[in-house]
Design a protein around this motif. Structure first.
Motif, mmCIF file in Angstrom:
data_model
loop_
_atom_site.group_PDB
_atom_site.id
_atom_site.type_symbol
_atom_site.label_atom_id
_atom_site.label_comp_id
_atom_site.label_asym_id
_atom_site.label_seq_id
_atom_site.Cartn_x
_atom_site.Cartn_y
_atom_site.Cartn_z
ATOM 1 N N ALA A 9 0.626 -1.699 0.136
ATOM 2 C CA ALA A 9 0.070 -0.003 0.069
ATOM 3 C C ALA A 9 1.127 1.156 -0.271
ATOM 4 N N THR A 10 2.092 1.012 0.986
ATOM 5 C CA THR A 10 2.621 2.499 0.709
ATOM 6 C C THR A 10 3.297 3.053 -0.608
ATOM 7 N N GLN A 11 3.781 1.526 -0.521
ATOM 8 C CA GLN A 11 4.358 2.261 -2.631
ATOM 9 C C GLN A 11 2.975 2.769 -3.603
ATOM 10 N N VAL A 12 2.245 1.802 -3.528
ATOM 11 C CA VAL A 12 0.790 2.556 -4.205
ATOM 12 C C VAL A 12 1.226 3.870 -3.621
ATOM 13 N N LYS A 13 0.963 4.495 -2.807
ATOM 14 C CA LYS A 13 0.711 6.094 -2.123
ATOM 15 C C LYS A 13 1.163 6.624 -2.502
ATOM 16 N N THR A 14 2.907 6.034 -2.808
ATOM 17 C CA THR A 14 4.244 6.979 -3.134
ATOM 18 C C THR A 14 3.672 7.149 -4.829
ATOM 19 N N ALA A 15 3.353 5.770 -5.141
ATOM 20 C CA ALA A 15 3.423 6.247 -6.783
ATOM 21 C C ALA A 15 2.373 7.648 -6.891
ATOM 22 N N LEU A 16 1.376 7.174 -7.102
ATOM 23 C CA LEU A 16 0.432 7.893 -6.781
ATOM 24 C C LEU A 16 0.190 9.839 -5.990
ATOM 25 N N GLU A 17 0.558 9.960 -5.013
ATOM 26 C CA GLU A 17 0.975 11.203 -4.714
ATOM 27 C C GLU A 17 2.618 12.267 -5.701
ATOM 28 N N ALA A 18 3.094 10.790 -6.831
ATOM 29 C CA ALA A 18 4.193 11.443 -7.617
ATOM 30 C C ALA A 18 3.516 12.387 -8.533
ATOM 31 N N LEU A 19 2.373 12.274 -8.828
ATOM 32 C CA LEU A 19 1.501 12.350 -10.432
ATOM 33 C C LEU A 19 1.321 14.467 -9.294
ATOM 34 N N SER A 20 1.506 14.670 -10.632
ATOM 35 C CA SER A 20 0.806 16.157 -10.603
ATOM 36 C C SER A 20 -0.502 17.135 -10.116
ATOM 37 N N ASN A 21 -1.218 15.410 -10.294
ATOM 38 C CA ASN A 21 -2.486 16.397 -10.120
ATOM 39 C C ASN A 21 -2.800 15.301 -8.615
ATOM 40 N N ILE A 22 -2.018 14.400 -7.726
ATOM 41 C CA ILE A 22 -2.515 14.139 -6.638
ATOM 42 C C ILE A 22 -1.412 14.926 -5.369
ATOM 43 N N ASN A 23 -2.070 15.582 -4.832
ATOM 44 C CA ASN A 23 -0.952 16.116 -3.923
ATOM 45 C C ASN A 23 -0.938 15.043 -2.625
ATOM 46 N N VAL A 24 -0.123 15.547 -1.663
ATOM 47 C CA VAL A 24 0.303 14.593 -0.350
ATOM 48 C C VAL A 24 -0.996 14.817 0.067
ATOM 49 N N GLY A 25 -1.480 13.959 1.007
ATOM 50 C CA GLY A 25 -2.690 13.437 1.654
ATOM 51 C C GLY A 25 -3.592 13.149 0.941
ATOM 52 N N ASP A 26 -3.660 13.513 -0.130
ATOM 53 C CA ASP A 26 -5.551 13.701 -1.174
ATOM 54 C C ASP A 26 -5.523 12.065 -1.229
ATOM 55 N N VAL A 27 -4.682 10.673 -1.038
ATOM 56 C CA VAL A 27 -4.858 9.425 -0.966
ATOM 57 C C VAL A 27 -4.894 9.243 0.638
ATOM 58 N N ALA A 28 -5.770 7.736 0.544
ATOM 59 C CA ALA A 28 -5.012 6.804 1.847
ATOM 60 C C ALA A 28 -5.247 5.612 1.283
ATOM 61 N N VAL A 29 -4.003 4.227 1.113
ATOM 62 C CA VAL A 29 -4.036 3.748 0.551
ATOM 63 C C VAL A 29 -4.040 2.580 1.825
ATOM 64 N N SER A 30 -4.951 1.403 1.556
ATOM 65 C CA SER A 30 -4.410 0.450 2.713
ATOM 66 C C SER A 30 -4.718 -0.472 1.611
ATOM 67 N N GLY A 31 -4.440 -2.419 2.225
ATOM 68 C CA GLY A 31 -4.652 -3.338 1.902
ATOM 69 C C GLY A 31 -3.486 -4.009 1.315
ATOM 70 N N GLY A 32 -3.712 -4.505 0.370
ATOM 71 C CA GLY A 32 -2.285 -5.431 -0.131
ATOM 72 C C GLY A 32 -2.015 -5.854 1.048
#
Length: 249
Positions: free
Chosen positions: A116-139
């Protein structure tokens, strides 16, 4: 048997509480009772990785809480509803990667066995997702689906569903899919929990068969909204609970 015991809070250490931005008000906590039937594993609490402790559950600190009017018990704050999307890998691949695309922006390659941490890091690296815009769990993948909950600037938005492209090896016809399990929208309840009452001060453990547990409520202080385990927008909170004495950065 229920975990229902007196709870006192005297610790002022901020370790394991990255959401806590200020110690002001921390000692002014209220003892509360949680309705454990309202909380969701993965989102609100976890199963300890230590085998000796797996008969317990650990509630995350920093969870926004509201009060169920009918019972007076505390449950997750249910203001504007967050979009929830699930990313599932099938076919038991043994290697390879995949990418996720959100509103035209595509992540870097994500391992087939991502956490979940790796997916969160990948998503928050996008220009349209800021830190805190997503919470990722599971995996982790591929055995267990990963759940992405949108908050921050996307709280209460019915956002576009992510798409996924996989390049896997091994397994049996491996594939990846994204599904929307909860569409974003307005307040998801009218039972009292749509009004923010405060935040769970520190982690608590409880028996998985329990229906209630005691905790401490932070009702005055300053928190980092983007660091809370359940995303929410401070602007929306202020508009729904103007009397709560909590400050945001």
């Amino acid at each position: 048997m229920n975990d229902f015991q007196p709870y006192s809070y005297t610790d002022s250490v901020t370790a394991d509480r990255p959401w806590l931005a200020s110690l002001v008000g921390v000692q002014d906590t209220n003892t509360i009772t949680l309705d454990l039937t309202k909380f969701v594993q993965g989102t609100h609490y976890v199963v300890p990785t230590n085998p000796a402790l797996q008969n317990r559950r650990v509630m995350k600190s920093g969870i926004p809480l509201g009060v169920v009017t009918a019972s007076g018990l505390y449950a997750p704050y249910s203001g504007p509803r967050s979009e929830v999307q699930t990313v599932t890998v099938t076919g038991a691949p043994t290697g390879g990667t995949y990418t996720l695309t959100f509103s035209g922006q595509t992540t870097a390659a994500i391992p087939y066995n991502a956490t979940a941490t790796q997916v969160k890091t990948a998503l928050e690296a996008l220009s349209n997702i800021n830190v805190g815009d997503v919470a990722v769990s599971g995996g982790p993948h591929p055995a267990t689906a990963i759940v992405v909950t949108f908050g921050g600037q996307y709280l209460s938005d019915d956002v576009a569903q992510m798409t996924a492209t996989g390049s896997f090896t091994g397994g049996s016809s491996p594939a990846i899919a994204v599904a929307t399990t909860t569409a974003g929208g307005g307040a998801s309840a009218s039972d009292g929990t749509e009004v923010l009452a405060g935040f769970l001060v520190s982690e608590i453990s409880f028996n998985p068969t329990s229906t209630k547990a005691a905790g401490a409520l932070l009702w005055h202080g300053e928190v980092f909204a983007g660091q809370c385990p359940v995303p929410f927008d401070p602007t929306d909170v202020a508009s729904t609970a103007p009397g709560v004495n909590i400050h945001y950065r």
